[in-house]
Enzyme design. Structure first.
Site, mmCIF file in Angstrom:
data_model
loop_
_atom_site.group_PDB
_atom_site.id
_atom_site.type_symbol
_atom_site.label_atom_id
_atom_site.label_comp_id
_atom_site.label_asym_id
_atom_site.label_seq_id
_atom_site.Cartn_x
_atom_site.Cartn_y
_atom_site.Cartn_z
ATOM 1 N N LYS A 49 36.898 38.688 34.894
ATOM 2 C CA LYS A 49 37.861 38.530 35.992
ATOM 3 C C LYS A 49 37.988 37.082 36.445
ATOM 4 O O LYS A 49 39.058 36.673 36.875
ATOM 5 C CB LYS A 49 37.457 39.410 37.170
ATOM 6 N N THR A 50 36.920 36.306 36.341
ATOM 7 C CA THR A 50 37.025 34.914 36.766
ATOM 8 C C THR A 50 37.993 34.160 35.868
ATOM 9 O O THR A 50 38.831 33.383 36.343
ATOM 10 C CB THR A 50 35.654 34.230 36.749
ATOM 11 N N ASP A 279 38.712 37.291 46.070
ATOM 12 C CA ASP A 279 37.751 37.816 45.107
ATOM 13 C C ASP A 279 36.749 38.703 45.847
ATOM 14 O O ASP A 279 36.580 38.580 47.058
ATOM 15 C CB ASP A 279 37.037 36.647 44.423
ATOM 16 N N GLU A 280 36.078 39.576 45.139
ATOM 17 C CA GLU A 280 35.068 40.468 45.729
ATOM 18 C C GLU A 280 35.645 41.220 46.928
ATOM 19 O O GLU A 280 35.024 41.323 47.982
ATOM 20 C CB GLU A 280 33.825 39.683 46.168
ATOM 21 N N GLN A 310 30.879 47.990 43.030
ATOM 22 C CA GLN A 310 29.967 46.888 43.323
ATOM 23 C C GLN A 310 29.971 46.517 44.805
ATOM 24 O O GLN A 310 29.593 45.406 45.177
ATOM 25 C CB GLN A 310 30.316 45.662 42.481
ATOM 26 N N ARG A 660 23.992 43.040 35.274
ATOM 27 C CA ARG A 660 23.777 41.595 35.136
ATOM 28 C C ARG A 660 23.285 41.250 33.741
ATOM 29 O O ARG A 660 23.323 40.104 33.323
ATOM 30 C CB ARG A 660 22.717 41.073 36.138
#
Length: 856
Positions: A49-50, A279-280, A310, A660
DNA sequence: ACTAGCCACTTTTTT
DNA sequence: AGTGGCTAGT
């Protein structure tokens, strides 16, 4: 003819833009090219996504709406078409392209400063900017990228006066909040048993997240307790306002108020931020949602990226509903799902899916990957937390031998306190590590003191900081004097510093007047120094003027350490000043300090193992990930025992932790663990049970295997009584024991107590048994598994230390080859100083370091 | 006003 | 278990 040429140009233009996005899959591409209107990108973990965010911003800045538009700025010529075709065909821009074609490639290109990108941490913002810079050059730096909190500070610095705050308002951290709260409790005579201050603080915070003002809260209290909280909230807010201070929640809350009450200010920012990205988004609060919606309501170009699975900050006021209801909040929103994972092996991903599917109330998605299966997940059952730490160290050692680096390893846990045993072990073994989080550098007393001095120069109204340092070093201004001073200040509605200036005028202060005027003298000196010197010189000077340095010099014990810390502070002031140039200001520096978090300074380049909570690990990735403390009561935490919602949040946290990992995931649970000063025996986490057994291998601590063989007859240790849901652990223990026994290779080992009197052992070292077990384990491991731990621990310890002599060549699992310089026996162990070929001189403890003598 | 010793509390996570 | 805050004594 001309029409055909234009059509061809348009097609080529589209192809050209497409080409700039070559590394994106179809869904990612669609996300990057959807520039207008509300857009929700549901981006699973590791879905790139980044990259999408960066490409999307780049697309906006370079091409605007050209991809979907038929407009062309300029006249299409055959030459332009040819040049563009050449660029598309060769993938390279030919000569003349820049001048002739480039201006015709964009339609309503967005100026970079019209883009606002909100990230979760300062570090993420910095990375976004630097990646944009390498893509776009200077334009990348012009994009506004920051956290909610820093963005709000910037907005408030302009117009705080409209809210009755000084422009140079102070930002209060949790510690400051606590102090204010204490005053509030005293003033309102609240019993802190009836209502713990922590609870009041968090409830007030949650009210701010929901945009509930003190007035609102006072107007409709549901019961006495709520009424009391409302009163506390009200007084607390008044105190902060009087001090010209805002806490973290206020930064958002007051920004929303400012924009709500001042249409001109709102319009200014709506014009400024034509394109907004968040974001997030799953971790935003109601207040943050309102902020975003207000800012976006002008141009309606709002793109949010998030993953409902998340969402891990509910405790801090995040509402997962923001992302679940995005389509209702922003009608006409498009939704794009990114479900292909590029990060993890399928074993890891499947495990993550296994866990998260037990949650209800999800948007629902299933990550998949084209990466191979990879190795199975390992579940290690440890005897205790030292054994757990030992296992981590051994595993890292083995990975290093396979060519992995220290920095490829991350150790994750639920609570910061869990880092202790690992830290102790690594420190002794000489394994380089870094802890992210825990207590921050800026939370140290001496640092906070110096910062408090700096703060009152920037904001003379800051009574709280004044109180902190007015008698530090001692100036004979005691509590009684301060209380009177505060009373006078409160009565007159002026700051305490103002009272200090006229101390002689108040009879109540007569006795302390001389001391007080001495302090005022110092304060004025500080202000002069601030006005005339560069920032870092000012801070250095501050230490002398205030006598703080002299005080530390007089302190033989901790003075030097503290001065060193202050030295670090000064160098960070210098760095700040160098970075900002003429923009640098005292308030600016203090603000940066207040908003910086530990993760922001995490440097992924330095080759060390990194330890952090799973919260802090959000957004990061590592080849090898260890998750410690997979036990009921630890993870999931005890706190969520009665609440399904909180249990689901824990499960999401587990999902974050698992995802992760890129190559390998190691989970460990411990049969006993010291927690909050008590030894607990927890059963393995339910999250372990949720993972398909086919994805996971289980390994049991050698110490436990031995125990199992001893108690096999009585069958007590792993009976269904003590581990009701842990049948798997029980089975595999028996299995591995059975093999060992059947092969006749192993016999039950003697307990350490047999070769050494138990009383003596526990007197010498309380946790002696466990530590001895580790020592032996290391020996066995380094002898390539050929040796079985058998010797008595005391002898093993002694012999291992004695085995090294200056001049010996040794092999260290982490640092490689080296020569022993010095051997110093200490209580129960030996310090071995080694000159390594590659990493210089290190000191290690013989019993802990993974070192072995090498015969030359 | 300061110091020493004791008690209580901590710890879930953080901008 | 450790730390920090508080009280009581000097």
């Amino acid at each position: 003819m001309a029409q055909e040429m234009i059509q061809e140009f348009l097609q080529l233009r589209k192809a050209y833009i497409d080409q700039t996005l070559t590394r994106l899959n179809p869904m990612q591409r669609k996300a990057a090219l959807t520039t207008q209107g509300p857009l929700l990108i549901l981006a699973g973990a590791g879905s790139g996504k980044t990259t999408v965010l960066i490409q999307r911003i780049a697309n906006l800045v370079l091409f605007g709406q050209a991809y979907t538009s038929d407009k062309i700025y300029g006249t299409v010529t055959q030459q332009a078409v040819d040049l563009l075709r050449q660029a598309v065909q060769t993938g390279k821009e030919p000569a003349g392209f820049e001048e002739i074609v480039a201006p015709m490639l964009s339609v309503g290109a967005v100026r970079p400063w019209n883009v606002l990108a909100i990230t979760f941490t300062n570090k993420a913002a910095g990375e976004l900017k630097s990646r944009l810079e390498s893509r776009l050059g200077q334009a990348g730096q012009d994009v506004n990228a920051s956290t909610f909190h820093s963005a709000c500070v910037r907005i408030l610095r302009r117009d705080a006066e409209r809210l009755g705050f000084p422009k140079s308002f102070t930002i209060y951290d949790t510690d400051d909040q606590k102090r204010v709260m204490k005053d509030v409790y005293k003033e309102l005579m609240v019993d802190d048993k009836f209502l713990p201050p922590r609870s009041a603080m968090s409830q007030i915070g949650r009210m701010k997240d929901q945009l509930i003002s003190p007035k609102d809260a006072m107007a409709s209290p549901a019961d006495t307790k709520e009424g009391l909280i409302a009163k506390i909230y009200d007084l607390y807010s008044r105190k902060l306002k009087a001090a010209g201070a805002m806490d973290f929640d206020d930064l958002i809350y007051h920004t929303v108020c400012l924009l709500q009450d001042n249409p001109d200010v709102l319009e200014y920012y709506q014009q400024k931020f034509r394109y907004i990205l968040v974001d997030e988004y799953q971790d935003t609060s109601i207040a943050q949602f309102h902020l975003v919606r207000m800012l976006a309501s002008g141009h309606n170009n709002i793109c949010v990226v998030g993953d409902d699975d998340q969402s891990i900050y509910r405790f801090r006021g995040a509402t997962i509903e923001n992302i679940l209801n995005f389509e209702q909040h922003f009608p006409g929103a498009q939704v794009i799902r990114l479900e292909q994972n590029y990060r993890s092996t399928s074993h890891i991903l499947d495990a993550a899916n296994c866990v998260i599917k037990n949650n209800s109330g999800r948007k629902g998605k299933t990550l998949w990957t084209e990466n191979g299966q990879g190795e199975k997940i390992q579940h290690y059952v440890a005897e205790n937390e030292q054994d757990e730490a030992y296992h981590v160290a051994m595993t890292i050692g083995a990975n290093l031998k396979q060519g992995a680096h220290l920095k490829d390893h991350a150790i994750l846990y639920r609570m910061n306190a869990q880092s202790g045993p690992v830290e102790t072990y690594f420190a002794r073994a000489g394994i380089p590590y870094k802890i992210v989080g825990g207590q921050r550098f800026y939370d140290r007393k001496e640092i906070k003191d110096v910062l408090a001095y700096m703060a009152i120069v920037a904001n003379p109204r800051d009574d709280l900081r004044l109180r902190r340092i007015i008698n530090e070093p001692g100036r004979k201004i005691g509590g009684t004097t301060l209380d009177r001073m505060a009373e006078i200040a409160g009565g007159l509605g002026i700051s305490m510093l103002e009272v200090c200036r006229h101390a002689a005028d108040y009879p109540a202060l007569a006795r302390g007047a001389k001391a007080i005027s001495g302090f005022v003298e110092i304060y004025d000196q500080l202000c002069r120094a601030h006005d005339t010197m560069p920032l870092d010189t000012f801070v250095t000077e501050l230490l002398d003027i205030t006598g703080y340095k002299a005080m530390l010099n007089a302190d033989k014990e901790k003075g030097q350490d503290r001065l060193e810390n202050i030295g670090q502070l000064i160098s960070s002031v210098r760095t700040y000043a160098d970075q900002k140039g003429p923009e640098a200001s005292l308030a600016g520096f203090l603000e940066e300090v207040a908003l910086i978090s530990d993760i922001d300074s995490y440097d992924e380049e330095s080759d060390v193992v990194v330890l952090m909570t799973m919260h802090a690990a959000k957004g990061l990735e590592f080849d090898y990930v260890f998750i410690l403390g997979m036990e009921e009561g630890v993870f999931p935490s005890d706190m969520c025992r009665f609440s399904d919602e909180e249990l689901e949040e824990e499960r999401r946290l587990c999902y974050v932790g698992i995802t992760r990992a890129k190559k390998r995931l190691y989970l460990s649970s411990s049969q006993s663990r010291m927690i909050f000063g008590r030894t607990q025996r927890n059963r393995p986490s339910r999250f372990l049970d949720e993972i398909d057994p086919g994805l996971m291998d289980e390994e049991m601590s050698p110490a436990l295997q031995r125990q199992a063989s001893r108690s096999w007859g009585s069958n007590r240790l792993f009976s269904d009584d003590s581990y009701p849901t842990n049948s798997r652990a029980g089975r595999s223990t028996l299995g591995s024991y059975g093999q060992g026994f059947g092969g006749g290779a192993s016999r039950p080992q003697p307990t350490s107590g047999r070769t050494r009197p138990a009383a003596q052992q526990s007197a010498a070292r309380p946790a002696g048994g466990a530590q001895a077990g580790r020592t032996m384990g290391f020996g066995g491991g380094f002898a390539a598994g050929s040796q079985r731990p058998a010797a008595a621990p005391a002898q093993a310890a002694a012999s291992k230390g004695a085995a090294f002599q200056p001049g010996d060549t040794v092999d260290h699992k982490v640092f490689g080859r080296g020569k022993v310089l010095k051997v110093t026996p200490v209580a129960g162990d030996t310090i071995v100083e080694i000159q390594f070929d590659k990493v210089g001189v290190k000191k290690t403890m013989a019993n802990y370091a993974p070192i072995q003598k090498v015969e030359e």
